[in-house]
Every structure is written in structure tokens, then in C-alpha cells.
Design an enzyme around this catalytic site. Sequence first.
Site, PDB file in Angstrom:
ATOM      1  N   GLU A  72      33.353   6.568  12.528  1.00 36.94           N
ATOM      2  CA  GLU A  72      33.599   6.287  11.169  1.00 36.94           C
ATOM      3  C   GLU A  72      34.117   5.042  10.925  1.00 36.94           C
ATOM      4  OE1 GLU A  72      35.296   7.972   7.068  1.00 36.94           O
ATOM      5  OE2 GLU A  72      34.933   9.470   8.664  1.00 36.94           O
ATOM      6  N   GLU A 128      35.841  15.319  -3.928  1.00 35.48           N
ATOM      7  CA  GLU A 128      35.310  15.122  -2.817  1.00 35.48           C
ATOM      8  C   GLU A 128      34.534  16.392  -2.357  1.00 35.48           C
ATOM      9  OE1 GLU A 128      36.867  13.268   1.571  1.00 35.48           O
ATOM     10  OE2 GLU A 128      37.456  15.769   0.908  1.00 35.48           O
ATOM     11  N   GLU A 188      36.443   8.971  15.599  1.00 33.42           N
ATOM     12  CA  GLU A 188      36.317  10.378  15.042  1.00 33.42           C
ATOM     13  C   GLU A 188      36.602  11.463  16.101  1.00 33.42           C
ATOM     14  OE1 GLU A 188      36.296  12.356  12.479  1.00 33.42           O
ATOM     15  OE2 GLU A 188      36.217  10.715  10.858  1.00 33.42           O
ATOM     16  N   GLU A 211      30.052   9.462   8.906  1.00 35.11           N
ATOM     17  CA  GLU A 211      30.009   9.584  10.490  1.00 35.11           C
ATOM     18  C   GLU A 211      28.773   9.327  11.179  1.00 35.11           C
ATOM     19  OE1 GLU A 211      33.894  12.641   9.954  1.00 35.11           O
ATOM     20  OE2 GLU A 211      31.773  13.190  10.276  1.00 35.11           O
ATOM     21  N   GLU A 218      31.513   8.642   2.815  1.00 36.46           N
ATOM     22  CA  GLU A 218      32.028   8.491   4.237  1.00 36.46           C
ATOM     23  C   GLU A 218      31.222   9.300   5.278  1.00 36.46           C
ATOM     24  OE1 GLU A 218      35.885  10.959   4.168  1.00 36.46           O
ATOM     25  OE2 GLU A 218      36.265  10.181   2.326  1.00 36.46           O
ATOM     26  N   ARG A 241      41.098  21.347   3.760  1.00 34.42           N
ATOM     27  CA  ARG A 241      40.088  20.554   4.257  1.00 34.42           C
ATOM     28  C   ARG A 241      38.854  21.674   4.765  1.00 34.42           C
ATOM     29  NH1 ARG A 241      40.422  14.840   5.333  1.00 34.42           N
ATOM     30  NH2 ARG A 241      42.681  14.459   4.646  1.00 34.42           N
ATOM     31  N   ASP A 249       0.882  -1.038  -0.179  1.00 34.26           N
ATOM     32  CA  ASP A 249       0.088  -0.194   0.060  1.00 34.26           C
ATOM     33  C   ASP A 249       0.888   1.391   0.068  1.00 34.26           C
ATOM     34  OD1 ASP A 249      -1.926   2.018   0.289  1.00 34.26           O
ATOM     35  OD2 ASP A 249      -2.435   1.488   2.340  1.00 34.26           O
ATOM     36  N   ARG A 274      32.323  17.961   0.274  1.00 33.03           N
ATOM     37  CA  ARG A 274      32.318  17.853   1.834  1.00 33.03           C
ATOM     38  C   ARG A 274      31.104  18.299   2.650  1.00 33.03           C
ATOM     39  NH1 ARG A 274      37.339  16.623   4.081  1.00 33.03           N
ATOM     40  NH2 ARG A 274      37.081  18.131   5.688  1.00 33.03           N
ATOM     41  N   HIS A 309      30.936  13.008   3.679  1.00 32.76           N
ATOM     42  CA  HIS A 309      31.741  13.371   2.572  1.00 32.76           C
ATOM     43  C   HIS A 309      31.471  12.410   1.107  1.00 32.76           C
ATOM     44  CE1 HIS A 309      34.766  15.030   5.511  1.00 32.76           C
ATOM     45  NE2 HIS A 309      33.583  15.728   5.720  1.00 32.76           N
TER      46      HIS A 309
END
Length: 449
Positions: free
Chosen positions: A201, A338, A194, A139, A137, A321, A58, A340, A250
Site C-alpha cells: 500500500e 471510513e 501489507e 492496496e 487507501e 476494525r 469514436d 471499509r 478504504h
Amino acid sequence: MVMTAGTETKLQEIKRIIEDKCVDLLHLQFVDLEGVLKHVTITAEDLEDAVEGRIMFDGSSIAGFSPIHKSDLYLLPDLNTFAVIPWTVEDGYSEARFLCSVMNPDGSLFEGDTRNVLKRTVQKAAEQGYTISAGPELEFFLFQTDENGRPTVKTHDEAGYFETSPHDLGERVRLEIYRALKAMGFKVEVSHHEVAQGQHEIGFKYADVLGAADNATTYKWVVKTVAKRFGLHATFMPKPVFGISGSGMHVNMSLFKDGQNLFFDADDRLQLSSSAYSFIAGLMENIKNFAAVTNPLVNSYKRLVPGYEAPCYIAWSASNRSALIRIPAKRGMATRVELRCPDPSSNPYLAYAVVAAAGLDGVERGLTPVAAVNEDIFHMSSEERAERGIDNLPGSLEYALDALEASDFARDVLGDHVYGEFVAMKRAEWDSYRTAVHSWEIENYQGKF
């Protein structure tokens, strides 16, 4: 399902496993609009009906799916997602699962199924000769629970980045998660504590983008289930604790053609191809248009603030970063982009669809990104950022939804059905938050005024 030689071989392999492992129940899993896992359970004797797409449910009972007068929907298992569920093995019997796509009664793909949204993006890329690989990735936090099993606000430990026992109390939990994932066919590459207290992670190998979304969905289910067996609560909420780092997802992506990674160019200064630069530019141009999808909660924007490693400025770098987009050091076949900002509360199928589509948009249009920013953006003044042309990500779900609705990008990627239901759901969420009275207001205003 149309049986090819390959699918017939896969089905026979599944039947052998079902017999060898004494599998008596099959869970046909799918996700709702928010990416929350659902399932319908059948007996192993009904495998053939399931494979033929004859298991109905349903759809009107699933938020964002179907109105009550068009409620009949069907589940079509993806044979590649079959896995025996490790924690169900007992007294010689076990259970297994498939991840499914949702179908209309006429056999067509149901447009409200978010897995089908990503399949459309994959198909569009394939029509141009591309395949997309993704490596997420995710976490998560582990919290203690009370005497009734409900989560508390106390983290499971007080350890920090890469700490070991006796401070990292989550080692045993991660070990059991690793074993469960491995038993289900994952190739786990890394596991560690982490940055924040109680944060962890477990990284797994990249896959084709649809497989990566399937893996992310499975991973969240396994993490939460195993944690529960330890009397803990695992959450993928992006910012559950004020004053410490939040949890991200990420997303690493690569574009392949004829088996070659299109992002790698040995002759370029950064060993990046024109396709890689255009993919980056596509992400940067469209990021505001899809942030509500990759960061879908009110709480998401409490993670995207300066000081906690999460990006809040639109910039890219080969190493920095603090930038929104980073190019990890590996090159050759491992060259990747990547992004982030996404967080693990997002629906992986929708998140990867918009990220891939944004990058492909840049490649199709041959866009060129602005200059890379290799300095620490967090320590720049607002004037310095303005001089460098560094813009901000949306600061709230409200602003993210405004940007989503101001552009045709998300509607084109998500389709009218998912787009309309998603916007309506998230507008209601924002309005509920906006009109609620929060504990901060009571603490700061009640006694003062």
C-alpha cells in the site's frame, strides 16, 4: 472551455512546462465504465484545440458509451490534472497527460462518462453549500511474470505486515512508484508492505472528492506501469489468492462547509457532530443498494468473508476494525468517516459518487444510526449478531445486483445511461461466471462421480 483569469493563468503555466520539459506528446486520458484508463494522443502543437474541447474520438468503440449512430464524442482536459509523465523523459524530450471529461458534440456533458457522474454529485453537494473531501487507501499485489511477461500466481515475496528488507522484496518497486507519484504532484504520506504476501500500500493525501478519484485512477496506472518496468505484474484484483487477505480500497470522507469540517463536534462524547452521525446512517441504510458499484466483480465477494479483516457485516464503530464503518482517531479538521468495504477494482468515480450520495442522503434526511458495535463482530455467533440487529453485506455479485435494481438510489446517482449499461455488463459477467465450469468443480467432482 470558457477561459477565466484562473484557467488562463493555469494554461500559461502549462505552456511554460511544455516548453521547459520539451513535451512533444500529450495523452488525453479518460476512463470507461469499469474505470479502465484510455487515451487519445496528440502533439503539443494541438494543445489549444484540446483545451477548447475540439479533440474528437469514436465513442462506439468504448463499451457502455455510445451507439454507432451517435459515436462522435469530444474530450475536455481538466487543466488541474496536467502532469509530465516521469518514465517518458528521454533524450531531452518527454510526454505529458491530462485527465478529461467526455462531452457531447453540442458541448454538454456526456451522461455515459463516469467522471461526469461524480461531477454531478459534487454539484449537488455544492448547491447545499457542501464540499466533500476523500482519502482513498488502495492496496495491491505484486506477482511474478513468466518468460512471456504474463502474470503468474506466485507472489513477488513472502513478507508480512510492515516487514522490511530482505523479506520485503517490493521496497525498490514502491520507491520508484513513490518517485513517479511525487513527480506528478502527489503528496505521498505512507508506503509499506501489507498483511498478505506480495501485498502493498502507498497512501497519499486526501483531496476534494473529484481530485481523489482522479488521483486513484492515476495511482493505479502508475503502480501497474512501474511494476511492469521491474518485470512484475501489479493487480488491484480484490482477492487474487485464496487463504490470505484481499485488497481493499478504504474510502475516508469528510464534509466541509465554509471551510469547517462538519463532522467534528468538540462537545460530543465521540467528538462527532449530528452531520457525522447522519452521514454514517445514510451509508448504512444505502450500503446494500450500492455494494455492486463499490465491489463490482464476482471476485469482490470472495474478499468480503470473515477472517481476513475485510468487513462483511453492516455496523459502525469509532475504533473497531471489524466494522463496516470506522471513525479514525484523529479529530478537528481531520475528522472523517471510513467505509471499509470498497475494493480497488471499482471505478473510483462511480464508487465515490455513490458513497458521497449515500452519506449526503443521511444528512439531508437527518437519519440517526443504530448503536455502535465495539466488540469483534467476526467472533460473534449468528444469534448474537441477530440480537444486535447486525445485517450482512451481499454475499455475491448476484445478490448485490438484485439489491441495486430493487432500489432507485443507484439509478438516481448514476443516471439512466450509466445505470443501464452497468447493470447489463455486470449481469452478463455474473451469468458468464455462473455457467462456467471451474477448476474446483473438476478437482472435487470429476474423479468422484
